[in-house]
Design a protein around this motif. Structure first.
Motif, PDB file in Angstrom:
ATOM      1  N   GLY A 516       0.837  -1.187   0.000  1.00  0.00           N
ATOM      2  CA  GLY A 516       0.000   0.000   0.000  1.00  0.00           C
ATOM      3  C   GLY A 516       0.873   1.238   0.000  1.00  0.00           C
ATOM      4  N   LEU A 517       0.893   1.956  -1.113  1.00  0.00           N
ATOM      5  CA  LEU A 517       1.726   3.145  -1.254  1.00  0.00           C
ATOM      6  C   LEU A 517       0.865   4.388  -1.076  1.00  0.00           C
ATOM      7  N   ILE A 518       1.244   5.246  -0.142  1.00  0.00           N
ATOM      8  CA  ILE A 518       0.551   6.512   0.091  1.00  0.00           C
ATOM      9  C   ILE A 518       1.480   7.643  -0.317  1.00  0.00           C
ATOM     10  N   GLU A 519       1.021   8.469  -1.256  1.00  0.00           N
ATOM     11  CA  GLU A 519       1.844   9.569  -1.784  1.00  0.00           C
ATOM     12  C   GLU A 519       3.194   9.072  -2.296  1.00  0.00           C
ATOM     13  N   GLY A 520       3.207   7.855  -2.832  1.00  0.00           N
ATOM     14  CA  GLY A 520       4.408   7.323  -3.465  1.00  0.00           C
ATOM     15  C   GLY A 520       5.301   6.498  -2.563  1.00  0.00           C
ATOM     16  N   ASP A 521       5.081   6.498  -1.261  1.00  0.00           N
ATOM     17  CA  ASP A 521       5.912   5.727  -0.332  1.00  0.00           C
ATOM     18  C   ASP A 521       5.146   4.512   0.189  1.00  0.00           C
ATOM     19  N   VAL A 522       5.841   3.377   0.354  1.00  0.00           N
ATOM     20  CA  VAL A 522       5.207   2.175   0.886  1.00  0.00           C
ATOM     21  C   VAL A 522       4.876   2.411   2.355  1.00  0.00           C
ATOM     22  N   ALA A 523       3.587   2.361   2.684  1.00  0.00           N
ATOM     23  CA  ALA A 523       3.135   2.601   4.053  1.00  0.00           C
ATOM     24  C   ALA A 523       2.608   1.335   4.716  1.00  0.00           C
ATOM     25  N   VAL A 524       2.129   0.380   3.911  1.00  0.00           N
ATOM     26  CA  VAL A 524       1.531  -0.844   4.444  1.00  0.00           C
ATOM     27  C   VAL A 524       2.020  -2.025   3.621  1.00  0.00           C
ATOM     28  N   ILE A 525       2.388  -3.104   4.298  1.00  0.00           N
ATOM     29  CA  ILE A 525       2.726  -4.377   3.638  1.00  0.00           C
ATOM     30  C   ILE A 525       1.749  -5.421   4.149  1.00  0.00           C
ATOM     31  N   GLY A 526       1.013  -6.048   3.246  1.00  0.00           N
ATOM     32  CA  GLY A 526       0.030  -7.052   3.647  1.00  0.00           C
ATOM     33  C   GLY A 526       0.048  -8.248   2.727  1.00  0.00           C
ATOM     34  N   GLN A 527      -0.840  -9.206   3.027  1.00  0.00           N
ATOM     35  CA  GLN A 527      -0.939 -10.411   2.204  1.00  0.00           C
ATOM     36  C   GLN A 527      -2.252 -10.467   1.435  1.00  0.00           C
ATOM     37  N   ASP A 528      -3.217  -9.653   1.826  1.00  0.00           N
ATOM     38  CA  ASP A 528      -4.533  -9.679   1.200  1.00  0.00           C
ATOM     39  C   ASP A 528      -4.857  -8.292   0.660  1.00  0.00           C
ATOM     40  N   LEU A 529      -5.308  -8.235  -0.599  1.00  0.00           N
ATOM     41  CA  LEU A 529      -5.546  -6.951  -1.241  1.00  0.00           C
ATOM     42  C   LEU A 529      -6.641  -6.168  -0.527  1.00  0.00           C
ATOM     43  N   THR A 530      -7.734  -6.823  -0.190  1.00  0.00           N
ATOM     44  CA  THR A 530      -8.852  -6.121   0.435  1.00  0.00           C
ATOM     45  C   THR A 530      -8.477  -5.586   1.810  1.00  0.00           C
ATOM     46  N   GLU A 531      -7.838  -6.416   2.635  1.00  0.00           N
ATOM     47  CA  GLU A 531      -7.456  -5.971   3.973  1.00  0.00           C
ATOM     48  C   GLU A 531      -6.417  -4.850   3.914  1.00  0.00           C
ATOM     49  N   THR A 532      -5.480  -4.964   2.990  1.00  0.00           N
ATOM     50  CA  THR A 532      -4.477  -3.903   2.853  1.00  0.00           C
ATOM     51  C   THR A 532      -5.141  -2.605   2.412  1.00  0.00           C
ATOM     52  N   ALA A 533      -6.129  -2.702   1.514  1.00  0.00           N
ATOM     53  CA  ALA A 533      -6.835  -1.507   1.053  1.00  0.00           C
ATOM     54  C   ALA A 533      -7.587  -0.848   2.212  1.00  0.00           C
TER      55      ALA A 533
END
Length: 594
Positions: A516-533
């Motif tokens: 999950g990149l916010i303003e171009g920087d990786v802010a979240v690392i997850g395994q599931d697209l929906t949960e990461t979103a």
């Protein structure tokens, strides 16, 4: 035998350098990008060989800028690891690698090979003797990369620079002699290529190389080099070929029309191939040798640079599909860029007569539009995904689709501005990495009489926000201000899937992780697209917001948009949500918060 630099030499001024260390490489790369940025338009203006498509300066600048960004990345990584500065070898290799990845056009591709040739020597040591050897290695490597070298081009200037500093010496002395020899060779190029002589200009690529060497002199000698100019030769010439002059026929070294050459363009005016094809290629040496033979039979202006499994391929052909297919057979091509020269060449000048000259400030007419009234205003937007591009096209925008790994070149952006056929154009690049190309396209369009405002949008959701408040009925300045404000008030995020293990600002990610990149920087690392979103949305909405925009690509989990809309509705009562479908070719999910 190379002479080791002495700790003190009374013949060297206090502001001169005896060794090109990593800091000097960084300063050189910055000065080179800055100097080529200043001179880009002037170099574009003298690009007449083999056709006046006016992009040599732009291509050199974009290549140098990519090289500088690669050097800066090495310094950033070194600082993060706790070291004060990288090794010189790491800095010069980053310079060459960045140029290879970012090379644009024939001239940029050759410049990247020149830097690669230098890096191979300077990685060993970087005193004056090694600089002389590096320039010689660079000139030889560049000639070897061009299928059919011609004299009177950047290759001639590079060879002269190497010859001028043969024998070595102190670092400042070698740099000054190389620059002086290059300038002398540049001023002789009109007598080596008839097309340059008829236009009264020097070779554009050669002039760019003189600028690169001038930045090197300023770095190691502490001051900019002298600018000698023999009588009758501008310093260097800035005069473009007359607009009313017919494009001269392309001449080969033998004097016959149709030679390959190393110019920036090719096309109908030069009776050559209609397309420029560039791509990065992962392949072995043997496969590349076969590729060169195949591409040489398909077209001309063939330049293949690189090594160690990664190559940058440039060729002019009539069948771009065949050129790409040859790359697929040789290895793995990516970042494929195909430019149709007819869309970038200036329109032919009208025949002399009372009605030939347009009114002062009037935009140049394009073929097919001579009797068609221009629209008052248009918006040109770069967008990922077919669905999103179609949506914005329905809203009245002229769109350029950004393909994965293939950012549009400034030629594509300029063609879109022309295609919009308006007196005033708002340009939305929607990508941080496209700002330089968009700026170059905007400046070239302004030179044709089109009023262009570039809004530096960094993501597609910012472009959508800007387009939503666009009102053609109000003044141009008011419209641009409103669109800029809407884009600036939109925070953006993107979800992507990691291709390999790497270090990020949020920690170490593994291949297959959802980022999950916010303003171009990786802010979240997850395994599931929906949960990461969900996590990304919560972080963005902590700072407030009134409207969430979701742009969903094909291939995402079913019901993703509905799940996220429900999440926003339950947790943030005053926030509205709107969803668009991007289709194929876009990141899995784009998020905007206004």
């Amino acid at each position: 035998m190379s002479r080791a630099p002495q700790p003190f030499d009374p013949a060297v001024r206090s502001d001169e350098r005896l060794v090109l260390d990593a800091g000097a490489v960084r300063a050189w790369s910055a000065r080179t990008a800055e100097a080529l940025g200043r001179e880009r338009a002037a170099i574009d203006a003298i690009n007449v060989y083999p056709v006046a498509d006016g992009d040599t300066g732009t291509n050199l600048y974009l290549t140098a800028d990519a090289a500088h960004r690669a050097v800066e990345a090495v310094f950033t990584a070194t600082g993060a690891a706790g070291a004060s500065a990288p090794d010189t070898a790491d800095a010069v290799r980053a310079l060459a690698h960045g140029a290879l990845l970012g090379a644009r056009g024939n001239s940029g591709t050759i410049l990247s090979q020149l830097l690669r040739g230098m890096a191979g020597v300077l990685a060993e040591a970087a005193d004056g003797d090694h600089l002389a050897r590096a320039l010689d290695a660079a000139a030889r490597a560049a000639r070897a990369a061009v299928a059919h070298p011609e004299e009177g081009t950047i290759l001639t200037v590079a060879t002269a620079a190497a010859a001028g500093c043969a024998g070595g010496g102190t670092l400042p002395d070698v740099a000054r002699r190389a620059h002086e020899a290059a300038r002398t060779a540049l001023e002789a190029t009109p007598g080596q290529l008839a097309v340059l002589g008829r236009a009264g200009v020097v070779d554009a690529g050669g002039r760019g190389l003189v600028t690169v060497l001038g930045a090197l002199v300023e770095t190691v000698a502490g001051r900019a080099p002298r600018q000698p100019s023999p009588a009758g030769v501008p310093s260097p010439p800035l005069v473009p070929a007359p607009a009313s002059a017919p494009a001269p026929a392309l001449a080969s070294a033998s004097g016959e029309p149709g030679g390959a050459g190393t110019g920036e363009g090719c096309g109908p005016a030069a009776q050559g191939p209609a397309y420029e094809v560039l791509y990065l290629l992962e392949a072995g040496d043997a496969a590349v040798d076969l590729l060169k033979a195949r591409l040489d039979a398909l077209g001309d202006s063939l330049v293949v640079v690189g090594g160690d499994g990664l190559w940058n391929v440039h060729v002019h052909v009539d069948d771009p599909g065949a050129a790409v297919e040859a790359g697929v057979e040789a290895g793995r091509p990516h970042r494929i860029r195909i430019t149709h020269f007819a869309s970038t060449l200036p329109a032919a000048a009208p025949a002399p007569g009372p009605s030939a000259a347009p009114a002062p400030g009037a935009p140049a007419e394009e073929p097919g539009h001579a009797r068609e009234e221009r629209a008052p205003r248009a918006v040109v937007a770069v967008l990922p995904g077919e669905g999103l591009a179609g949506l914005c096209a329905e809203a009245g925008a002229t769109t350029v689709q950004a393909r994965p790994g293939e950012p549009p070149a400034d030629g594509e952006l300029l063609a879109a501005v022309r295609r919009a056929h308006a007196r005033e154009v708002v340009l939305l690049p929607n990508d941080t990495d496209l700002r330089a190309a968009a700026a170059a396209a905007a400046e070239r369009a302004r030179a044709e009489g089109i009023r262009v405002a570039l809004i530096p949008t960094r993501a597609a959701v910012q472009g959508i926000a800007a387009l939503a408040v666009h009102e053609p009925g109000r003044s141009f300045d008011e419209d641009v201000v409103a669109m800029t404000a809407a884009a600036g008030a939109t925070r953006y995020a993107e979800l992507a899937v990691a291709e390999r293990q790497s270090f990020t600002s949020a920690g170490v990610c593994q291949a297959g992780d959802v980022l999950g990149l916010i303003e171009g920087d990786v802010a979240v690392i997850g395994q599931d697209l929906t949960e990461t979103a969900r996590t990304v949305l919560d972080r963005m909405l902590q700072a407030g917001g009134e409207l969430v925009t979701l742009v969903v690509a094909d291939g995402t989990p079913p019901g993703l948009a509905d799940t996220l809309e429900t999440h926003v509705r339950r947790g943030y009562l005053a926030v509205d949500t709107v969803t668009y479908h991007a289709g194929e070719g876009a990141p899995p999910l784009l998020i905007g918060v206004e």
